[in-house]
Design an enzyme around this catalytic site. Structure first.
Site, short mmCIF file in Angstrom:
data_model
loop_
_atom_site.label_atom_id
_atom_site.label_comp_id
_atom_site.label_asym_id
_atom_site.label_seq_id
_atom_site.Cartn_x
_atom_site.Cartn_y
_atom_site.Cartn_z
N ARG A 224 0.84 -1.19 0.00
CA ARG A 224 0.00 0.00 0.00
C ARG A 224 0.88 1.25 0.00
O ARG A 224 1.97 1.26 0.59
CB ARG A 224 -0.93 0.03 1.22
CG ARG A 224 -2.08 -0.96 1.15
CD ARG A 224 -3.09 -0.57 0.08
NE ARG A 224 -4.25 -1.45 0.01
CZ ARG A 224 -4.36 -2.48 -0.81
NH1 ARG A 224 -3.35 -2.80 -1.61
NH2 ARG A 224 -5.46 -3.21 -0.83
N HIS A 272 -0.36 0.18 -10.05
CA HIS A 272 -1.12 -0.71 -9.16
C HIS A 272 -1.62 -1.94 -9.92
O HIS A 272 -2.82 -2.25 -9.91
CB HIS A 272 -2.27 0.03 -8.50
CG HIS A 272 -2.70 -0.60 -7.20
ND1 HIS A 272 -3.25 0.14 -6.17
CD2 HIS A 272 -2.67 -1.89 -6.75
CE1 HIS A 272 -3.53 -0.66 -5.16
NE2 HIS A 272 -3.19 -1.90 -5.49
#
Length: 309
Positions: A224, A272
């Site tokens: 993250r 991502h």
């Protein structure tokens, strides 16, 4: 009773098609076209508006569209006692293993240097770094981290693992807790972050962590964006203590066009994509959990909100 798909900024259509293909009679609604809130039994979510989930009085399960649940647990108005689940599927694991192996091999085989050599039209063979001498440290030994660590062991790397609680993996030197973090980092040349995002792990990729790594270390963050203190990474790269980083996750996504990471010569940016959820692959487990909560049963892959995973 109905399933509500609540994924602001994402296309819900693949989820609708995948679940209706398996169960044409299932009542599937897409936010904000909810109908009556009391009909919603399961909410399938990704980056939902804060406070929205508190509006459904009969909600029995909050299902993440991916392996992470921090986007759910960070909601201050999350309804108490409603089970939160995550996706566990071989496609997610396989995708993450591919990304991590690609990143480690790219660094260890000096591929970035060869790409520059090609631009400069320079022919300069180099011996690869000896795998047994390179410490690859995996932070987070959950489903994804353990799978990556095992594959790295198979390739002959010296693999270290660090987790919150003790874990034992064959061929992996395991460390756990704050007391053993320093020993883990001091033997690491390539740091792979696959930790869940919790209050305890937010900002863990910081100046202190970087200073404990071996000189010239390389960072891979596929967990993250909030794990990373961005200013500290730029400082570590500027000093030469870290030689580079591959980043797949960011504090703000999409990464702003004026962000310094885009043009930094030692940072590789990916959008991502390390472990993308395939709706068709994971729709069966969403429907299974819907059927389970309809029957009053515990949903599969439930997370512990206190631990964050």
């Amino acid at each position: 009773m109905a399933i509500l798909i609540l994924c602001a900024g994402e296309d819900p259509e693949p989820w609708v098609l995948s679940m209706q293909g398996l169960d044409p009679n299932c009542d599937i609604r897409v936010w904000p076209n909810v109908g009556h809130p009391r009909d919603v039994l399961l909410a399938l979510v990704w980056n939902h508006p804060r406070g929205e989930l508190a509006k459904y009085p009969h909600l029995k399960c909050i299902a993440s569209m991916g392996a992470g649940v921090d986007h759910i647990l960070s909601d201050p108005d999350l309804p108490l006692g409603v089970p939160v689940t995550r996706v566990v599927h071989e496609s997610l694991t396989r995708s993450m293993v591919e990304y991590v192996l690609l990143s480690v091999l790219d660094f260890c085989r000096d591929m970035e240097i060869y790409r520059q050599d090609q631009r400069d039209r320079r022919w300069a063979p180099r011996f690869p770094r000896p795998r047994a001498e390179l410490g690859v440290g995996v932070m987070g030994l959950g489903e994804l981290g353990s799978a990556c660590a095992r594959k790295l062991v198979e390739l002959g790397y010296k693999v270290l693992g660090w987790s919150r609680t003790p874990r034992s993996l064959e061929g992996v030197a395991s460390f756990w807790g704050k007391e053993q973090l320093g020993d883990f980092l001091s033997q690491t040349d390539v740091l792979v972050c696959l930790l869940p995002l919790t209050p305890q792990t937010e900002g863990i990729l910081n100046r202190e962590t970087f200073s404990r790594l071996r000189s010239g270390a390389f960072l891979i963050n596929a967990a993250r964006g909030k794990h990373l203190v961005e200013e500290d990474l730029l400082e570590a790269l500027g000093s030469g203590w870290l030689c580079g980083a591959r980043l797949d996750v960011f504090r703000q996504e999409p990464l702003p066009a004026d962000h310094p990471f885009w043009i930094h010569p030692s940072i590789q940016v990916t959008p991502h994509i390390s472990s993308l959820t395939e709706p068709q692959a994971v729709a069966p487990q969403i429907l299974e959990n819907y059927r389970r909560v309809c029957r009053g049963l515990e949903p599969l892959n439930r997370v512990d909100p206190q631990r964050g995973y």
